[in-house]
Design a protein around this motif. Structure first.
Motif, PDB file in Angstrom:
ATOM      1  N   GLY A  82       0.917  -1.333  -0.003  1.00 33.53           N
ATOM      2  CA  GLY A  82      -0.065   0.014  -0.011  1.00 33.53           C
ATOM      3  C   GLY A  82       0.998   1.197  -0.019  1.00 33.53           C
ATOM      4  O   GLY A  82       2.051   1.136   0.422  1.00 33.53           O
ATOM      5  N   ASP A  84       0.540   3.718   1.718  1.00 35.35           N
ATOM      6  CA  ASP A  84       0.477   3.976   3.126  1.00 35.35           C
ATOM      7  C   ASP A  84       2.143   3.734   3.649  1.00 35.35           C
ATOM      8  O   ASP A  84       2.677   4.159   4.533  1.00 35.35           O
ATOM      9  CB  ASP A  84      -0.381   3.098   4.158  1.00 35.35           C
ATOM     10  N   PHE A 108      -5.178  13.796   3.515  1.00 39.51           N
ATOM     11  CA  PHE A 108      -5.056  12.323   3.881  1.00 39.51           C
ATOM     12  C   PHE A 108      -4.377  12.161   5.350  1.00 39.51           C
ATOM     13  O   PHE A 108      -3.310  12.653   5.358  1.00 39.51           O
ATOM     14  CB  PHE A 108      -4.488  11.566   2.859  1.00 39.51           C
ATOM     15  N   TYR A 111      -0.432  10.919   6.345  1.00 44.22           N
ATOM     16  CA  TYR A 111       0.708  11.801   6.399  1.00 44.22           C
ATOM     17  C   TYR A 111       1.117  12.270   7.784  1.00 44.22           C
ATOM     18  O   TYR A 111       2.312  12.159   8.185  1.00 44.22           O
ATOM     19  CB  TYR A 111       0.593  13.163   5.468  1.00 44.22           C
ATOM     20  N   ALA A 153      -1.756  15.572  -1.740  1.00 39.42           N
ATOM     21  CA  ALA A 153      -2.531  14.567  -2.372  1.00 39.42           C
ATOM     22  C   ALA A 153      -3.343  15.271  -3.473  1.00 39.42           C
ATOM     23  O   ALA A 153      -3.872  16.570  -3.591  1.00 39.42           O
ATOM     24  CB  ALA A 153      -3.655  14.109  -1.435  1.00 39.42           C
ATOM     25  N   ASN A 157      -7.533  13.806  -0.730  1.00 40.47           N
ATOM     26  CA  ASN A 157      -8.613  13.307   0.133  1.00 40.47           C
ATOM     27  C   ASN A 157      -8.724  13.952   1.412  1.00 40.47           C
ATOM     28  O   ASN A 157      -7.427  14.306   1.861  1.00 40.47           O
ATOM     29  CB  ASN A 157      -8.016  11.876   0.338  1.00 40.47           C
ATOM     30  N   ASP A 182       0.972  12.739  -4.485  1.00 41.31           N
ATOM     31  CA  ASP A 182       0.104  11.598  -4.316  1.00 41.31           C
ATOM     32  C   ASP A 182      -0.885  11.394  -5.198  1.00 41.31           C
ATOM     33  O   ASP A 182      -2.129  12.174  -4.983  1.00 41.31           O
ATOM     34  CB  ASP A 182      -0.232  11.597  -2.856  1.00 41.31           C
ATOM     35  N   ALA A 184      -2.932   9.109  -5.959  1.00 40.33           N
ATOM     36  CA  ALA A 184      -3.796   7.910  -5.580  1.00 40.33           C
ATOM     37  C   ALA A 184      -5.076   7.669  -6.321  1.00 40.33           C
ATOM     38  O   ALA A 184      -5.540   6.575  -6.574  1.00 40.33           O
ATOM     39  CB  ALA A 184      -4.181   7.931  -4.061  1.00 40.33           C
ATOM     40  N   TYR A 185      -5.585   8.792  -6.648  1.00 42.67           N
ATOM     41  CA  TYR A 185      -6.852   9.040  -7.596  1.00 42.67           C
ATOM     42  C   TYR A 185      -6.587   9.241  -9.091  1.00 42.67           C
ATOM     43  O   TYR A 185      -7.766   9.778  -9.558  1.00 42.67           O
ATOM     44  CB  TYR A 185      -7.936   9.945  -6.673  1.00 42.67           C
ATOM     45  N   THR A 208      -1.111   3.907  -6.456  1.00 44.31           N
ATOM     46  CA  THR A 208      -1.725   2.956  -5.847  1.00 44.31           C
ATOM     47  C   THR A 208      -2.619   2.103  -6.728  1.00 44.31           C
ATOM     48  O   THR A 208      -3.311   2.631  -7.625  1.00 44.31           O
ATOM     49  CB  THR A 208      -2.420   3.407  -4.681  1.00 44.31           C
ATOM     50  N   SER A 210      -4.983   0.681  -5.204  1.00 43.47           N
ATOM     51  CA  SER A 210      -6.097   0.218  -4.176  1.00 43.47           C
ATOM     52  C   SER A 210      -7.250   0.879  -4.969  1.00 43.47           C
ATOM     53  O   SER A 210      -8.457   0.455  -4.380  1.00 43.47           O
ATOM     54  CB  SER A 210      -6.020   0.948  -2.857  1.00 43.47           C
ATOM     55  N   LYS A 211      -7.277   1.955  -5.810  1.00 46.61           N
ATOM     56  CA  LYS A 211      -8.538   2.772  -5.831  1.00 46.61           C
ATOM     57  C   LYS A 211      -9.424   2.404  -7.100  1.00 46.61           C
ATOM     58  O   LYS A 211     -10.682   2.434  -7.182  1.00 46.61           O
ATOM     59  CB  LYS A 211      -8.218   4.250  -6.021  1.00 46.61           C
ATOM     60  N   ARG A 218      -3.228  -4.766  -1.785  1.00 42.99           N
ATOM     61  CA  ARG A 218      -2.328  -4.107  -0.783  1.00 42.99           C
ATOM     62  C   ARG A 218      -1.008  -3.722  -1.689  1.00 42.99           C
ATOM     63  O   ARG A 218       0.129  -4.074  -1.159  1.00 42.99           O
ATOM     64  CB  ARG A 218      -1.786  -4.295   0.529  1.00 42.99           C
TER      65      ARG A 218
HETATM   66  N1  PMP Z   1      -3.136   8.251  -0.445  1.00 37.30           N
HETATM   67  C1  PMP Z   1      -4.494   8.888  -0.615  1.00 37.30           C
HETATM   68  C2  PMP Z   1      -4.558  10.209  -0.846  1.00 37.30           C
HETATM   69  C3  PMP Z   1      -5.235   8.329  -0.180  1.00 37.30           C
HETATM   70  O1  PMP Z   1      -6.525   8.554  -0.020  1.00 37.30           O
HETATM   71  C4  PMP Z   1      -5.172   6.677   0.264  1.00 37.30           C
HETATM   72  C5  PMP Z   1      -6.365   5.765   0.840  1.00 37.30           C
HETATM   73  N2  PMP Z   1      -7.361   6.459   1.451  1.00 37.30           N
HETATM   74  C6  PMP Z   1      -3.783   6.319   0.145  1.00 37.30           C
HETATM   75  C7  PMP Z   1      -2.854   7.237  -0.335  1.00 37.30           C
HETATM   76  C8  PMP Z   1      -3.484   4.879   0.595  1.00 37.30           C
HETATM   77  O2  PMP Z   1      -3.457   4.091  -0.423  1.00 37.30           O
HETATM   78  P1  PMP Z   1      -3.224   2.472  -0.127  1.00 37.30           P
HETATM   79  O3  PMP Z   1      -4.125   1.851  -0.259  1.00 37.30           O
HETATM   80  O4  PMP Z   1      -2.416   2.241  -1.384  1.00 37.30           O
HETATM   81  O5  PMP Z   1      -2.301   2.539   1.309  1.00 37.30           O
END
Ligand code: PMP
Length: 347
Positions: A82, A84, A108, A111, A153, A157, A182, A184-185, A208, A210-211, A218
């Motif tokens: 992840g 994270d 987020f 951090y 981010a 988020n 970051d 992520a989205y 990531t 993840s989304k 992970r």
């Molecule tokens: N960065 C941001 C801006 C997020 O919103 C998230 C998930 N909530 C992450 C990182 C974490 O992503 P991951 O599942 O890869 O740990």
């Protein structure tokens, strides 16, 4: 006797919210599970894994694939369990106890948490009234404190918007600190800082799986200058990405058309839901897979109301997002259901 380090005492253990809900719209996951035929492809690859062996510590095959997708070298890629985990690693590698980390708020939460855990001094700089960055303040603060890191981010988020591209570029080119952008989205915003990586050696990009692809495996990654990757590799735990996640990710990367279709549906649904809620709520325009909406009732009343109706959504009852809620975009039928209860009055 309390034996925890002082900085740990101020933290709360991470609360993932409700694990099961009829409508799970609280964690910005994709609402689409993989079709069985696609899962079978992953399982077929997993069957070849030698279960008795440690994973490839360098995730070589996956690194090649991710590097190719992003048109960078494999030496510019670093994987985390992840993203994270990568937040923690970059701070461990470059920002010792007392080192300064700057974050715009709200943002987020990890951090700040990772900064606190690492004994860093975390400075929060509020966003302006349009939820955009105060770039001048961030630059002045980075200068004055000799900050080591700024986390941005993009999209943010929980507010969902992409900050001004120019302001971020201004920050990157004005500070000595590392600037983590970051993304992520990314799949929902379509905007990236990747092309600035060559010119700005202090820029680090996070991504990531993840989304859109799979939160279950992970897997997050960082794209950065090779020297940064080499340093962070010194603090990485040897086998942080297990063989099953590596195998799954390699197959997921081949499902580009399927995931792009899903991203497209999610973005269209986001715009539909935003348009339908705009007349009823104070709501932020979003570039991500969620919406940030101002609550009309207090947090407790809202939480009960949503729970009673089978919804799990993120409600902020304290901190910089206090009074707001974050709603992940679901499948069309889930969005219709949520729209119905959001436009009904809360009793
Ligand atoms: N960065 C941001 C801006 C997020 O919103 C998230 C998930 N909530 C992450 C990182 C974490 O992503 P991951 O599942 O890869 O740990």
């Amino acid at each position: 006797m309390n034996q925890a380090r002082k900085c740990i005492n101020s933290l709360k253990a991470y609360n993932p919210g409700l694990i099961r809900a009829k409508y799970k719209l609280d964690a910005n996951e994709s609402p689409y599970d993989l079709p069985v035929a696609y899962k079978d492809r992953i399982l077929k690859r997993m069957r070849k894994i030698e279960f008795n062996r440690y994973p490839d510590p360098y995730a070589r095959e996956l690194r090649e694939a991710v590097a190719k997708k992003n048109k960078v070298g494999p030496d510019n890629i670093f994987f985390g369990n992840g993203s994270d985990e990568i937040i923690n690693y970059v701070l461990q590698a470059f920002c010792g106890p007392g080192g300064t980390v700057i974050i715009p708020v709200p943002t987020f939460e990890m951090y700040r948490i990772a900064g606190v855990i690492n004994g860093n001094r975390v400075i929060e700089i509020p966003l302006d009234k349009d939820f955009d960055l105060d770039d001048k303040k961030i630059i002045a603060c980075a200068d004055k404190t000799r900050a080591k890191f700024i986390f941005i981010a993009f999209p943010n988020n929980p507010t969902g918007n992409c900050f001004s591209y120019e302001k971020i570029l201004n920050i990157i080119s004005s500070v000595a600190a590392f600037v983590v952008v970051d993304e992520a989205y990314l799949e929902f915003s379509g905007k990236t800082f990747l092309r600035h990586l060559k010119r700005h050696k202090n820029l680090i990009i996070f991504r990531t799986f993840s989304k859109l692809y799979s939160a279950a495996i992970r897997l997050g990654y960082m794209i950065a200058d090779r020297k940064i990757i080499d340093t962070v590799n010194k603090v990485r735990l040897p086998y942080n990405i297990n063989s099953f996640s590596q195998a799954a990710a390699l197959e997921l990367l081949k499902m580009g058309r399927y995931t792009a279709e899903k991203a497209d549906i999610i973005v269209k649904e986001r715009e539909k839901l935003y348009a339908a809620l705009k007349g009823h709520y104070v709501i932020q325009k979003s570039d991500a897979n969620f919406l940030f909406i101002k609550m009309k009732q207090n947090a407790g009343t809202c939480r009960k109301y949503f729970q009673k109706n089978g919804f799990s959504i993120r409600i902020f009852k304290s901190g910089h997002s206090r009074g707001w809620m974050r709603l992940t975009i679901g499948r069309p039928e889930e969005n219709e259901a949520v729209l119905k209860i959001l436009t009904r009055s809360v009793e």
